[in-house]
Design a protein around this motif. Structure first.
Motif, PDB file in Angstrom:
ATOM      1  N   VAL A 226      65.006  20.964 103.226  1.00  0.00           N
ATOM      2  CA  VAL A 226      64.874  21.776 104.495  1.00  0.00           C
ATOM      3  C   VAL A 226      63.519  22.773 104.504  1.00  0.00           C
ATOM      4  CG1 VAL A 226      65.857  23.419 106.197  1.00  0.00           C
ATOM      5  CG2 VAL A 226      67.277  21.745 105.448  1.00  0.00           C
ATOM      6  N   GLY A 227      63.406  23.349 103.595  1.00  0.00           N
ATOM      7  CA  GLY A 227      62.242  24.218 103.300  1.00  0.00           C
ATOM      8  C   GLY A 227      61.185  23.188 103.570  1.00  0.00           C
ATOM      9  N   ILE A 228      61.003  22.217 102.904  1.00  0.00           N
ATOM     10  CA  ILE A 228      59.794  21.105 102.960  1.00  0.00           C
ATOM     11  C   ILE A 228      59.555  20.725 104.273  1.00  0.00           C
ATOM     12  CG2 ILE A 228      58.684  19.211 101.810  1.00  0.00           C
ATOM     13  CD1 ILE A 228      59.996  19.953  99.439  1.00  0.00           C
TER      14      ILE A 228
ATOM     15  N   LEU B 185      72.756  28.469 104.547  1.00  0.00           N
ATOM     16  CA  LEU B 185      72.079  27.610 103.614  1.00  0.00           C
ATOM     17  C   LEU B 185      71.378  28.630 102.499  1.00  0.00           C
ATOM     18  CD1 LEU B 185      71.698  24.659 102.528  1.00  0.00           C
ATOM     19  CD2 LEU B 185      69.584  24.884 103.722  1.00  0.00           C
ATOM     20  N   LEU B 186      70.744  29.529 102.922  1.00  0.00           N
ATOM     21  CA  LEU B 186      69.998  30.565 102.414  1.00  0.00           C
ATOM     22  C   LEU B 186      70.895  31.736 101.645  1.00  0.00           C
ATOM     23  CD1 LEU B 186      67.298  29.089 102.927  1.00  0.00           C
ATOM     24  CD2 LEU B 186      66.359  31.398 102.901  1.00  0.00           C
TER      25      LEU B 186
ATOM     26  N   ARG C 144      62.834  30.028 101.142  1.00  0.00           N
ATOM     27  CA  ARG C 144      62.699  31.245 102.262  1.00  0.00           C
ATOM     28  C   ARG C 144      61.444  31.421 102.743  1.00  0.00           C
ATOM     29  NH1 ARG C 144      65.631  37.066 103.258  1.00  0.00           N
ATOM     30  NH2 ARG C 144      63.746  37.673 103.986  1.00  0.00           N
ATOM     31  N   THR C 145      60.388  31.534 101.808  1.00  0.00           N
ATOM     32  CA  THR C 145      58.959  31.817 102.436  1.00  0.00           C
ATOM     33  C   THR C 145      58.383  30.591 102.897  1.00  0.00           C
ATOM     34  OG1 THR C 145      58.530  33.021 100.311  1.00  0.00           O
ATOM     35  CG2 THR C 145      56.811  32.362 101.257  1.00  0.00           C
ATOM     36  N   LEU C 146      59.056  29.391 102.384  1.00  0.00           N
ATOM     37  CA  LEU C 146      58.469  27.876 103.503  1.00  0.00           C
ATOM     38  C   LEU C 146      58.917  28.047 104.781  1.00  0.00           C
ATOM     39  CD1 LEU C 146      59.052  25.361 100.566  1.00  0.00           C
ATOM     40  CD2 LEU C 146      56.656  26.295 101.182  1.00  0.00           C
TER      41      LEU C 146
ATOM     42  N   THR D 277      62.902  29.028 115.123  1.00  0.00           N
ATOM     43  CA  THR D 277      64.109  28.772 114.291  1.00  0.00           C
ATOM     44  C   THR D 277      64.169  30.050 112.923  1.00  0.00           C
ATOM     45  OG1 THR D 277      64.553  26.624 114.772  1.00  0.00           O
ATOM     46  CG2 THR D 277      65.421  27.486 112.716  1.00  0.00           C
ATOM     47  N   PRO D 278      62.930  30.202 112.444  1.00  0.00           N
ATOM     48  CA  PRO D 278      62.743  31.004 111.273  1.00  0.00           C
ATOM     49  C   PRO D 278      63.231  32.249 111.734  1.00  0.00           C
ATOM     50  CG  PRO D 278      60.788  29.765 111.142  1.00  0.00           C
ATOM     51  CD  PRO D 278      61.677  29.619 112.709  1.00  0.00           C
TER      52      PRO D 278
END
Lengths: 293, 311, 362
Positions: free
Chosen positions: A40-42, B111-112, B123-125, B185-186
């Protein structure tokens, strides 16, 4: 009866007595979770990665099918960007820093008057400020243009500074107020007993405590001012055009310049990205106007 | 021992609460005044001028001066299908983006919330889309990502049978909404994550001991706890998203046709293409009135949401 | 109802640091009220959480009802826990809080409500409180709801983590006896953690004293008081604390307060065997009997604390450093600065090894 630790220590460590099924499930759960999170991050980061990658391509390598991941990188696009962006970035810097300084200069006393020593009807004051944030600036853009024209402020950096200040002030007031509310009441009372007047109280008690908060507030204001397009687009052309305008204009009507625009996009975004990465925690607080700490 | 002879009742003293003196009142107000006056001047004057022009016919590309034309501009607004279309599109874009972004935000926050290797990097990504300059992001999506011939998205979707789709022509509205969701979304995730992390650990342990599994705990405890955070996220997100302009300007310029013209872009067009100050002013006033109606509900909710943090 | 066993149970947080709980061996009988007491950092809460399944074990095992539950998740251990900060569910009413575990077990609604009402009655919780949310309750009420939540489940074991520490002093004393009475009535095995030795002494059938993750002594309150196994237990149990002083050993006994106190024969023998030249002497405040000038120990009163029924005298004994505390009659205590003398009976004197703290000839 007394008890002592006569160690009938189990020779087999606890880990190895864990039932096999349980252990498999636990480990695969952990691994699966991590994999999902990374995917998900990528996925979210991919467009940004692609932007930065494309910025290093010669235009010929950017317009290929299939898209190229391996190519010989060049700084040509960046050189192009840097040769053209001079006035734009200067205007962005001026508009951003001056408006942020003004926001802090106006916002700190206002937040003070709405938190530590509240005026009567302070709630109304707070809600007035937030209501200005809710009314869309787009609605008044036409007349705003005319006003700017008639006051000779059109296409001057000052029109941006004035409007950015007004844009960020409500947010800053709510934010700074939330920081001031965290100053322990006892500290203020102790200062009062020690004979501190209002000014002394502000400079020696409040400011030191909230200074990290002022930094976060400033960062949020910088982010919003730096990224702002609508006002700049409508009220400036050449003498005060900011970086977002530079980006819009680097998309010419004829031809496609994917690599060039990627380089411009990267350069324009890097400052805010770095700031945001470093100040992640303040970001949440700032965006929620101080609601979430 | 002395005996108290005089037992007359004590004299009546009138006790009045001490009010604030006039001088004190002004002392309190003074720090507020600069910001207050500045905001009133800079935000209300343009609005008053807008109100003035809304009753005028004024096209600034013609030499004719502005002249009064009553409510003609307002009639034009309400009969103009373009305005109604822009309004509907604004609502659709905002509602879709906010709801989808919030749902994804909740999922990402869950998820996080658990520890895993590289959690802070992930998280940063994830928050990076929010930090990229909106114009920049929109241009990158319009070009290197969604371009029909050279775009990355078409290449990634090839295994799914997608061939060189011209996203900004055939799925313009969807593309713009997609970028809005990608950017916001973030923001939703960060707010919900703050909510998740503010849950006292003891309460979750008590639930474990009381026999609640992961889903039951989320349904019975976590979700009620998250409600104010979700409400805050939806509220703030809507305020920011309803004014979205950069993406429309950079990606589709409102098109094809009017497919992606929302209210901000429509107003921009009225000023820049039609040079119709009067019409833009009337549209602006109507927009403001609509916003006030919605904002009244929103402000009440805002007040409630802020109570929970200050409690 | 079941017995509880810690068998060499360990919990280690950092590799090179001493364990939070080191090879704990504890046998708790069915229906017993066992108190784990000790200063903060002693491992008592960690041990409780290991029993609950909220902390994993790094060594040994835990048994409930003769069954090894080391890998059994908390919800399957049939235990109920009262947390220090109550951990009530804020979004649920009192009734829903108390019935939550039953709801998770799919107990039918009617049964649930009946059991909740019964538990509420047992704890003196008004019916009208049942529909309120925790934030509308007082501290004492919240504490009772937390207890009610545990009682309703009729579990095998009750676990309580300092449930009284957030109450004011008067409420604490009241609730203390209520909890003890409740446990007697219900007969459920209870493991109770506290740092307050008064709670430990008044509530427990047996008390386990912990320090730095190690069990010092597990005994009835009486035994802990009369027969402490080391200096730490002696100084921890009893209020005001036992007077402990390092004194030199002479041929006839020990030097204290300007005189030589004889030691019990067994103690002298143990001291000689260990080759000691000094030891730590322990005398409880009530064993220093105030004599009218004819006592063996001489000293000067530094401070008098009048408690009404008793008075506590802080006395500096002749020839020694730290003041001792003695208990005297409340009516006419000596005045500050007054010279006083004391007698003490030989069998009331405790002796501890100056380095290990172990009791000499216990």
């Amino acid at each position: 009866m007394t008890a002592t630790a006569t160690a009938t220590a189990t020779a087999v460590p606890v880990r190895d007595r864990e039932p096999a099924g349980l252990r498999v499930r636990r480990m695969s759960g952990q691994v699966g979770w991590a994999v999902l999170a990374w995917v998900v991050g990528i996925a979210f980061f991919l467009p940004v990665l692609w932007m930065v990658l494309t910025a290093f391509k010669p235009e010929s390598a950017a317009q290929t099918w299939p898209p190229k991941f391996v190519f010989s990188p060049t700084l040509a696009q960046f050189r192009l960007v840097f040769s053209g962006w001079g006035p734009y970035v200067t205007h962005s810097l001026i508009a951003t820093t001056v408006s942020t300084v003004l926001v802090l200069a106006l916002g700190v006393p206002a937040a003070y008057a709405l938190s530590v020593h509240p005026v009567p009807h302070w709630r109304d004051g707070l809600f007035f400020f937030i209501s200005t944030k809710m009314l869309p600036i787009v609605a008044v853009i036409g007349p705003l243009y005319v006003i700017a024209l008639k006051t000779h402020l059109l296409d001057s950096i000052w029109v941006l500074i004035i409007l950015y200040t007004a844009m960020n002030l409500p947010l800053a007031i709510w934010l700074i107020r939330s920081f001031m509310l965290e100053v322990p009441k006892e500290m203020l009372e102790a200062a009062e007993l020690d004979g501190a007047g209002r000014a002394r109280e502000m400079t020696e008690v409040i400011m030191p405590v909230i200074s990290p908060g002022l930094v976060s507030t400033a960062l949020i204001c910088v982010i919003f001012a730096w990224n702002e397009l609508f006002l700049a687009l409508n009220l400036t052309t050449t003498n005060a055009a900011t970086l977002p305008m530079f980006l819009i204009s680097s998309v010419p009507q004829e031809g496609l310049y994917l690599a060039h625009l990627s380089a411009a996009a990267t350069v324009a975004s890097v400052p805010v990205i770095l700031v945001g990465w470093i100040a992640q925690r303040s970001l949440v607080r700032g965006l929620s106007m101080g609601a979430i700490k | 021992m002395t005996v108290i002879e005089d037992l007359a009742p004590p004299p009546e003293v009138e006790v009045k609460p001490r009010g604030i003196s006039r001088r004190e009142r002004w002392q309190l107000r003074l720090p507020l005044l600069p910001a207050l006056i500045y905001t009133i001047v800079v935000t209300q004057i343009p609005f008053l001028v807008t109100l003035w022009y809304s009753f005028q016919s004024y096209f600034w590309n013609t030499p004719a001066p502005a002249h009064f034309n009553g409510v003609a501009n307002y009639k034009a607004v309400f009969t103009n299908p373009a305005f109604r279309g822009a309004l509907v599109r604004s609502v659709v874009m905002t509602a879709t983006a906010v709801i989808v972004a919030m749902i994804l935000g909740v999922l990402l926050a869950v998820l996080l919330d658990r520890k895993f290797l590289g959690r802070s990097i992930v998280r940063t990504l994830i928050i990076t889309p929010f930090l990229v300059m909106p114009v920049a992001a929109a241009l990158v999506w319009a070009g290197p990502m969604l371009d029909p011939q050279f775009g990355l998205v078409n290449w990634l979707l090839q295994p799914f049978g997608v061939h060189h789709v011209a996203w900004l022509s055939t799925h313009a509205l969807g593309s713009v909404i997609l970028v809005m969701i990608w950017e916001w979304t973030p923001f939703m995730m960060l707010i919900v994550l703050a909510g998740l992390q503010s849950q006292p650990a003891e309460t979750l342990e008590a639930a474990k001991v009381d026999g609640a599994g992961a889903f039951a705990t989320f349904r019975e405890l976590t979700f009620p706890h998250l409600r104010p955070y979700i409400e805050l996220g939806i509220l703030l997100g809507s305020i920011y998203l309803v004014n979205v302009f950069d993406q429309v300007k950079a990606m589709t310029q409102g098109g094809p046709g009017t497919a992606t013209t929302n209210l901000p872009y429509y107003l921009y067009q009225q000023v820049n293409n039609a040079f119709d100050i009067g019409g833009a002013a009337a549209t602006g006033v109507v927009t403001v009135i609509l916003t006030i109606i919605v904002a009244t509900f929103a402000l009440r909710m805002f007040a409630r949401v802020f109570q929970f943090e200050e409690a | 109802m079941a017995s509880v066993k810690f068998v060499s149970a360990s919990r280690v947080y950092a590799k090179d640091a001493p364990p939070a709980v080191g090879a704990l061996d504890l046998d708790i009988k069915d229906g017993e009220f066992m108190v784990l007491v000790g200063p903060s950092g002693s491992g008592k809460t960690t041990a409780l959480r290991m029993l609950a399944g909220l902390e994993p074990l790094d060594g040994g095992r835990v048994e409930i009802g003769e069954k090894d539950v080391t890998f059994v998740p908390p919800k399957d251990r049939d235990i109920a826990m009262v947390f220090q900060n109550y951990a009530l569910y804020p979004s649920k009413t009192v009734a829903e809080n108390m019935g939550f575990a039953l709801k998770m077990q799919h107990v039918p609604k009617a049964d649930r409500e009946r059991r909740v009402r019964e538990a509420a009655r047992l704890l003196d919780l008004d019916d009208q409180l049942l529909d309120r949310k925790p934030k509308a309750l007082s501290g004492g009420q919240r504490q009772r709801v937390a207890m009610g939540r545990a009682i309703v489940r009729e579990p095998k074991v009750f676990l309580m983590d300092e449930p009284l520490s957030n109450l004011d002093a008067k409420l604490r004393v009241q609730t203390r006896s209520q909890i003890a009475e409740l446990q007697r009535r219900l007969g459920i095995t209870t493991v109770y953690v506290t740092h307050d030795q008064v709670e430990a002494m008044t509530m427990g059938h047996r008390v386990a004293v912990l320090r730095d993750g190690q069990l010092q002594q597990c005994d009835t309150p009486r035994q802990l008081y009369d027969n402490p196994v080391n200096q730490f237990v002696a100084g921890f149990i009893g209020s005001p604390a036992m007077n402990l002083q390092t004194v030199p050993i002479t041929d006839d006994g020990v030097q204290l307060g300007g005189t030589t106190l004889p030691l019990p024969a067994a103690v002298s023998a143990a001291a000689r065997q260990a080759g000691l030249h000094e030891l730590v002497l322990g005398i409880r405040p009530e064993h220093l009997h105030l004599a009218d000038g004819s006592g063996e120990l001489r000293g000067e009163v530094l401070l008098v604390e009048e408690l009404g029924a008793d008075a506590l005298l802080h006395v500096r004994l002749a020839g020694s450093g730290d003041p001792v505390v003695a208990r005297a009659e409340g009516r006419k205590p000596p005045a500050q600065g007054q010279p006083v003398t004391f007698n003490v009976q030989t069998e009331d004197v405790f002796a501890f090894h100056p380095e290990t703290g172990a009791r000499l000839a216990g």
